[in-house]
Design an enzyme around this catalytic site. Sequence first.
Site, short mmCIF file in Angstrom:
data_model
loop_
_atom_site.label_atom_id
_atom_site.label_comp_id
_atom_site.label_asym_id
_atom_site.label_seq_id
_atom_site.Cartn_x
_atom_site.Cartn_y
_atom_site.Cartn_z
N GLU A 173 -27.18 16.08 -12.71
CA GLU A 173 -28.26 15.20 -12.22
C GLU A 173 -29.25 14.82 -13.32
O GLU A 173 -30.46 14.88 -13.11
CB GLU A 173 -28.95 15.85 -11.01
CG GLU A 173 -27.98 16.12 -9.88
CD GLU A 173 -28.54 16.94 -8.73
OE1 GLU A 173 -29.75 17.21 -8.71
OE2 GLU A 173 -27.75 17.32 -7.83
N ASN A 214 -22.19 15.45 -13.89
CA ASN A 214 -22.11 15.56 -12.43
C ASN A 214 -23.40 15.03 -11.80
O ASN A 214 -24.50 15.35 -12.25
CB ASN A 214 -21.93 17.05 -12.06
CG ASN A 214 -21.62 17.26 -10.60
OD1 ASN A 214 -20.70 16.65 -10.06
ND2 ASN A 214 -22.38 18.13 -9.94
N HIS A 250 -22.65 13.42 -1.46
CA HIS A 250 -23.52 13.80 -0.33
C HIS A 250 -23.82 12.54 0.48
O HIS A 250 -24.64 11.71 0.07
CB HIS A 250 -24.82 14.43 -0.85
CG HIS A 250 -24.61 15.76 -1.51
ND1 HIS A 250 -24.22 16.89 -0.81
CD2 HIS A 250 -24.71 16.13 -2.81
CE1 HIS A 250 -24.11 17.90 -1.65
NE2 HIS A 250 -24.40 17.47 -2.87
N GLU A 281 -19.02 17.69 -4.41
CA GLU A 281 -19.95 18.35 -3.45
C GLU A 281 -20.01 17.60 -2.12
O GLU A 281 -21.10 17.30 -1.61
CB GLU A 281 -21.38 18.40 -4.03
CG GLU A 281 -21.51 19.08 -5.38
CD GLU A 281 -22.95 19.22 -5.85
OE1 GLU A 281 -23.88 18.99 -5.06
OE2 GLU A 281 -23.14 19.57 -7.02
N ASP A 283 -20.40 16.41 1.53
CA ASP A 283 -20.77 16.69 2.92
C ASP A 283 -21.29 15.40 3.53
O ASP A 283 -21.70 14.48 2.81
CB ASP A 283 -21.76 17.86 3.09
CG ASP A 283 -22.96 17.81 2.19
OD1 ASP A 283 -23.33 16.70 1.75
OD2 ASP A 283 -23.56 18.87 1.94
O1 G3I Z 1 -32.18 33.32 -2.87
C1 G3I Z 1 -33.47 33.06 -2.30
C2 G3I Z 1 -33.89 34.17 -1.43
O2 G3I Z 1 -34.07 35.31 -2.23
C3 G3I Z 1 -35.16 33.78 -0.69
O3 G3I Z 1 -35.52 34.79 0.20
C4 G3I Z 1 -34.99 32.47 0.07
C5 G3I Z 1 -36.28 32.01 0.74
O4 G3I Z 1 -36.28 30.62 0.92
O5 G3I Z 1 -34.60 31.50 -0.83
C6 G3I Z 1 -33.37 31.78 -1.47
O6 G3I Z 1 -33.07 30.76 -2.35
C7 G3I Z 1 -32.61 29.55 -1.80
C8 G3I Z 1 -31.24 29.26 -2.39
O7 G3I Z 1 -30.79 27.98 -1.99
C9 G3I Z 1 -30.20 30.30 -1.97
O8 G3I Z 1 -30.05 30.29 -0.58
C10 G3I Z 1 -33.58 28.45 -2.16
O9 G3I Z 1 -34.79 28.65 -1.46
C11 G3I Z 1 -33.00 27.11 -1.82
O10 G3I Z 1 -33.86 26.10 -2.37
C12 G3I Z 1 -31.63 26.97 -2.45
O11 G3I Z 1 -31.12 25.70 -2.09
C13 G3I Z 1 -30.00 25.26 -2.83
C14 G3I Z 1 -30.32 23.92 -3.48
O12 G3I Z 1 -29.18 23.46 -4.19
C15 G3I Z 1 -31.48 24.03 -4.46
O13 G3I Z 1 -31.82 22.78 -4.93
C16 G3I Z 1 -28.85 25.05 -1.86
O14 G3I Z 1 -28.47 26.31 -1.30
C17 G3I Z 1 -27.66 24.43 -2.60
O15 G3I Z 1 -26.68 24.05 -1.66
C18 G3I Z 1 -28.12 23.17 -3.33
O16 G3I Z 1 -27.02 22.67 -4.06
C19 G3I Z 1 -27.24 21.45 -4.76
C20 G3I Z 1 -26.32 21.49 -5.97
O17 G3I Z 1 -26.52 22.65 -6.72
C21 G3I Z 1 -26.52 20.24 -6.84
N1 G3I Z 1 -26.36 19.03 -6.06
C22 G3I Z 1 -27.13 18.95 -4.83
C23 G3I Z 1 -26.87 20.19 -3.95
C24 G3I Z 1 -27.60 20.08 -2.64
O18 G3I Z 1 -28.97 20.07 -2.83
#
Ligand code: G3I
Length: 365
Positions: A173, A214, A250, A281, A283
């Site tokens: 990105e 990507n 997405h 990715e 969905d």
């Molecule tokens: O791991 C912590 C945990 O310790 C904490 O208690 C909890 C509280 O909110 O947060 C947890 O972290 C979260 C993490 O996912 C793991 O679940 C973050 O808050 C959350 O922001 C994070 O979101 C991820 C997101 O990227 C971040 O921007 C999504 O799961 C993940 O699917 C998403 O993936 C991205 C790709 O990497 C790049 N392209 C877009 C895609 C969708 O946004």
Amino acid sequence: MKVTSIAAVTLLAASILFSANLTASSADQAGAQRHQVPVDSPLRELAKRQDLLIGTAVDHAAFTTDTVYRDRIATEFSSITAENVMKWEVVEPERGRLDFTAADELVAAARRNHQGVRGHTLLWHNQLPAWLTEGVNSGAITPTELRQILRKHIFDVAGHFRGKVYQWDVVNEVIDDNANLRDTIWLRNLGPGYIADAFRWARQADPKVKLYLNDYNVEGLSAKSDAYYRLAQELLRQRVPVDGFGAQGHYGVQFGFHSASEVMTNLRRFEDLGLETSITEVDVRMLMPPDTVKLQAQAQGYSVLMQGCLLARKCTSFTVWGYTDKYSWVPGFFTGEGAANLLDENFAAKPGYRELQAVLALAGR
Ligand code: G3I
């Protein structure tokens, strides 16, 4: 260009089902089809016939606690991507303390299940460790030091997984929605050359893995995908070791989708530069609650991306960003939206899953 007509979606679905029956019966009669795989086979078996790796992002927490979730990944997919646990905030939570525990568990499972692993991601502007972002913001980490930190990170991570992943999203990105280089700590502190540096360091750390650009909103022809095309051209002109272009995929049913032919045309222009391509990715979210029409439209979203990939010449992998609505990043990020995956929260197949089966079974790649 967008396709939005639900009537068209329904007609297309009907014609696919019709041609599925037709193809099956004429093939039976001719008895000449290569290597028959029943249309209701797991996706990985159907994709194998198309020389395509089909993958899912894996939620590590769910993977360790939910055996149904874990087992289905093994039967259904030939590739996995760590949804979060290869990202910088997880692998180096404190400066100098590397932690690959969670990622290594996924890599070991993939090995047991004869699956490939897509590496995601070496450089992004999100999910950076606090020590890094705070250090840069306060001035404690200077630009010169930041470049050294990035270099070490890429050598640490790509080196750790050397020989264990088949593709790396080296930069994720890096172009924004106005088709300009994204304003990040990387661009601000290191200048635009950081992209070429990242690829060169990744190549040194792992000589064989395929190195990818990507991003999202680059599946079709647009100002943003044009910007990637020019970036790829320029990097290749400078002999930067870029191997692949990844379009995330997405989608949301309320926005409509590209046509399969537009996705194909877009991927092919990158392939004509000498790159391979992947859909990385996928969905297809919707406004909640789901209904029959939205679910059928969702199937169309999955379908055009898969068809575009299969029609391209060097589209090597197709990955969904999670496969069950039980675990999805979507509801947490888009208020009122969800149901974006192939299976529902009880692991029952939705129309999108059947659609991918049909497309994979019918394609003559
Ligand atoms: O791991 C912590 C945990 O310790 C904490 O208690 C909890 C509280 O909110 O947060 C947890 O972290 C979260 C993490 O996912 C793991 O679940 C973050 O808050 C959350 O922001 C994070 O979101 C991820 C997101 O990227 C971040 O921007 C999504 O799961 C993940 O699917 C998403 O993936 C991205 C790709 O990497 C790049 N392209 C877009 C895609 C969708 O946004």
